[in-house]
Design a protein around this motif. Sequence first.
Motif, short mmCIF file in Angstrom:
data_model
loop_
_atom_site.label_atom_id
_atom_site.label_comp_id
_atom_site.label_asym_id
_atom_site.label_seq_id
_atom_site.Cartn_x
_atom_site.Cartn_y
_atom_site.Cartn_z
N UNK A 256 4.00 14.95 9.26
CA UNK A 256 4.06 14.26 10.54
C UNK A 256 5.45 13.66 10.76
N UNK A 257 5.87 13.48 12.02
CA UNK A 257 7.20 12.88 12.27
C UNK A 257 7.31 11.52 11.59
N UNK A 258 8.28 11.40 10.70
CA UNK A 258 8.35 10.19 9.88
C UNK A 258 8.65 8.94 10.71
N UNK A 259 9.45 9.09 11.76
CA UNK A 259 9.78 7.93 12.58
C UNK A 259 8.56 7.42 13.35
N UNK A 260 7.69 8.35 13.77
CA UNK A 260 6.46 7.94 14.45
C UNK A 260 5.55 7.16 13.50
N UNK B 79 0.84 -1.19 0.00
CA UNK B 79 0.00 0.00 0.00
C UNK B 79 0.87 1.25 0.00
N UNK B 80 0.66 2.08 -0.98
CA UNK B 80 1.43 3.32 -1.14
C UNK B 80 0.54 4.49 -0.75
N UNK B 81 0.82 5.11 0.39
CA UNK B 81 0.03 6.24 0.89
C UNK B 81 0.66 7.55 0.42
N UNK B 82 -0.04 8.23 -0.46
CA UNK B 82 0.43 9.52 -0.96
C UNK B 82 -0.32 10.62 -0.21
N UNK C 196 5.72 8.75 2.20
CA UNK C 196 6.68 9.62 1.53
C UNK C 196 7.68 10.24 2.51
N UNK C 197 8.85 10.52 1.97
CA UNK C 197 9.87 11.19 2.76
C UNK C 197 9.40 12.58 3.17
#
Length: 354
Positions: free
Chosen positions: A232-236, A203-206, A227-228
């Motif tokens: 929102x905090x990417x690590x979370x 699943x690709x969430x854009x 996506x990079x």
Amino acid sequence: MIFDLSLRRLIVSSLYRSRHLILFTIFGFIAVVTEILVKYILDHYFISNLFSTAISISIGIFIAFFLNLNFNFYIQSSKRLRALILFSFISLLSISVQHYIKINLNFNQFAYWQERILIASFFFIIAYVLHRKISFRDYKKVGVSIYMTEKENIKNIFDKVGLFPDFIHIDIVDASMNKNVTHVTTHRIEVIKAFWQKHRIETHIMSKNPKNLITGVAKYSDIIYIHQEINEPINECIELIKFYGVKAGIVYSSGQNYDEIKVPNNVNNLMVLSINKPGESGQEFQEKSYDIINKINSLPNRSNFSLCVDGGVNIYNINKINAESVTSASAIIKSDDSIKDILKLQARIDKDHV
């Protein structure tokens, strides 16, 4: 006898689906014959039996690996050494078991070439399964992309592509990445999973704000890509994906500039979105994507993750894409013969040569 179109299509499809096994069989036979010939040549020059056996088996293993690597299973260059080590280990383990059987059963009435072919044939299917699942597990796979909208006819897509894709890729996009999107739906992912029950679902969430969408799709996803460039905090988000027992992936888009690419330690899947506008099918592959792909492939820890390329992939450019997997939507779904085009992509056949 004249075959009708549907029967010819069934025969061709069956051959394509069995292509790995067919080629593996041919290459295995070539390798064993070469091994036998080398041993007889070395024995002719009075070289010790142990030495001639070791040399001939080593040459046979290398030939089998070389042929499968170049004509059967495409593997990312950074992972070929690992594949060779695994292939050699499994082959030597198989040969050791075969030798044990040989000395414990009466094969004295057979010549070396007879016993070698006889025992090797007996272990062939076991060896094939092990090599397919372990040695060549990273060969390039082809997925079909499905946009998650209420209008998408999932049954029609299933009727066109069947079970031929290696995996199913689901694209979910919201207004934060595509202003033309007014409604986001995630519940139909359950329908997709029902049609492709044994397939891997990616699943690709854009979205700039993927957290809520992650919760809605995690139950039916094997990998979730975000996506990079998100708010929102990417690590979370990565940890939330893993909380649901799903693999996490990071997407790098051809519409962005990356001076440096750093892969988080808790991520084993990367994707390059090789089109400019997220959430719109039928776009052309962006040449800039090759630069991003090359940067990723040059990373020192490249062997630690898998790379997927999504968008604009077709039979004209697939041979140029250096990745473990690719996914395509319009090139397959809008084709007059979707299954045939999937098989061409899986076999990496350039349309100019068909």
